[in-house]
Design a protein around this motif. Sequence first.
Motif, PDB file in Angstrom:
ATOM      1  N   ARG A 260      17.896  22.299  54.664  1.00 25.72           N
ATOM      2  CA  ARG A 260      18.707  21.964  55.841  1.00 25.72           C
ATOM      3  C   ARG A 260      18.013  22.191  57.169  1.00 25.72           C
ATOM      4  N   THR A 261      17.103  23.185  57.230  1.00 28.70           N
ATOM      5  CA  THR A 261      16.510  23.534  58.533  1.00 28.70           C
ATOM      6  C   THR A 261      14.987  23.542  58.533  1.00 28.70           C
ATOM      7  N   GLY A 262      14.369  23.523  57.357  1.00 26.77           N
ATOM      8  CA  GLY A 262      12.927  23.662  57.279  1.00 26.77           C
ATOM      9  C   GLY A 262      12.478  25.114  57.349  1.00 26.77           C
ATOM     10  N   ASP A 263      13.417  26.038  57.344  1.00 30.27           N
ATOM     11  CA  ASP A 263      13.140  27.468  57.466  1.00 30.27           C
ATOM     12  C   ASP A 263      13.872  28.204  56.352  1.00 30.27           C
ATOM     13  N   ARG A 264      13.259  29.242  55.802  1.00 30.43           N
ATOM     14  CA  ARG A 264      13.868  29.947  54.661  1.00 30.43           C
ATOM     15  C   ARG A 264      15.081  30.798  55.019  1.00 30.43           C
TER      16      ARG A 264
ATOM     17  N   GLY B 296      17.768  40.503  61.877  1.00 25.97           N
ATOM     18  CA  GLY B 296      16.700  40.494  60.886  1.00 25.97           C
ATOM     19  C   GLY B 296      15.403  39.902  61.418  1.00 25.97           C
ATOM     20  N   GLY B 297      15.423  39.465  62.676  1.00 24.26           N
ATOM     21  CA  GLY B 297      14.213  38.906  63.276  1.00 24.26           C
ATOM     22  C   GLY B 297      14.072  37.410  63.070  1.00 24.26           C
ATOM     23  N   TYR B 298      15.135  36.773  62.610  1.00 25.77           N
ATOM     24  CA  TYR B 298      15.113  35.336  62.380  1.00 25.77           C
ATOM     25  C   TYR B 298      15.732  34.611  63.569  1.00 25.77           C
ATOM     26  N   ARG B 299      15.525  33.307  63.620  1.00 23.13           N
ATOM     27  CA  ARG B 299      16.060  32.545  64.736  1.00 23.13           C
ATOM     28  C   ARG B 299      17.010  31.466  64.245  1.00 23.13           C
ATOM     29  N   GLU B 300      17.927  31.121  65.102  1.00 20.09           N
ATOM     30  CA  GLU B 300      18.837  30.015  64.837  1.00 20.09           C
ATOM     31  C   GLU B 300      18.051  28.715  64.945  1.00 20.09           C
ATOM     32  N   LEU B 301      18.276  27.805  64.029  1.00 15.65           N
ATOM     33  CA  LEU B 301      17.640  26.489  64.076  1.00 15.65           C
ATOM     34  C   LEU B 301      18.695  25.422  63.818  1.00 15.65           C
ATOM     35  N   PRO B 302      18.518  24.246  64.379  1.00 13.68           N
ATOM     36  CA  PRO B 302      19.501  23.184  64.126  1.00 13.68           C
ATOM     37  C   PRO B 302      19.421  22.703  62.689  1.00 13.68           C
ATOM     38  N   VAL B 303      20.550  22.254  62.201  1.00 12.04           N
ATOM     39  CA  VAL B 303      20.616  21.698  60.851  1.00 12.04           C
ATOM     40  C   VAL B 303      20.116  20.258  60.911  1.00 12.04           C
ATOM     41  N   ARG B 304      19.273  19.901  59.938  1.00 11.61           N
ATOM     42  CA  ARG B 304      18.734  18.540  59.868  1.00 11.61           C
ATOM     43  C   ARG B 304      19.696  17.653  59.087  1.00 11.61           C
TER      44      ARG B 304
END
Length: 162
Positions: free
Chosen positions: A115-119, A134-142
């Motif tokens: 969905r995002t290209g990120d785990r 957790g050090g992760y970032r919000e990314l848009p859904v593809r």
Amino acid sequence: MTSGTAGRLARQDRIRRLGNAVNLSTALGMAVARLGRASVRPGPRGLLLAEGYRLPFPVAGAFTVGDVLLTAGRWDRHRPGLLEHEERHSWQWFWCAGLPFLPAYGVAMAWSVLRTGDRAAANAFERGAGLVRGGYRELPVRPLGPVVRTLLTGRRPPRRET
């Protein structure tokens, strides 16, 4: 956890500890810590903090197995909020009854990559543990259609001219 506080744990922490002991996830966490040559010390709320983990897998600044929170570094040197993020993962191990957490996490990670290209960005477990903490970032859904077509055909869709 300071010395002598084990008997004064909050009820929910005692429940989590018992559940993760019974479902063997904490025992697995201790085995992983030993395999990774990490030193383990008591932490807050009945957690076990493993420091100096030396194996290259998983690729993460920190990870949790049962009530064992593992890191290659030292817990007192991590960014604020990471310990709480990892503690939430200990609850996820509890709610998944131990080992079923692993395939469930794998599916959630695959879904996130799809969905995002990120785990992590769309991983329900990372979101539930507090994505940013957790050090992760919000990314848009593809959009799912082009991603699935790419997976099935092996060809990327043509770029749109803007």
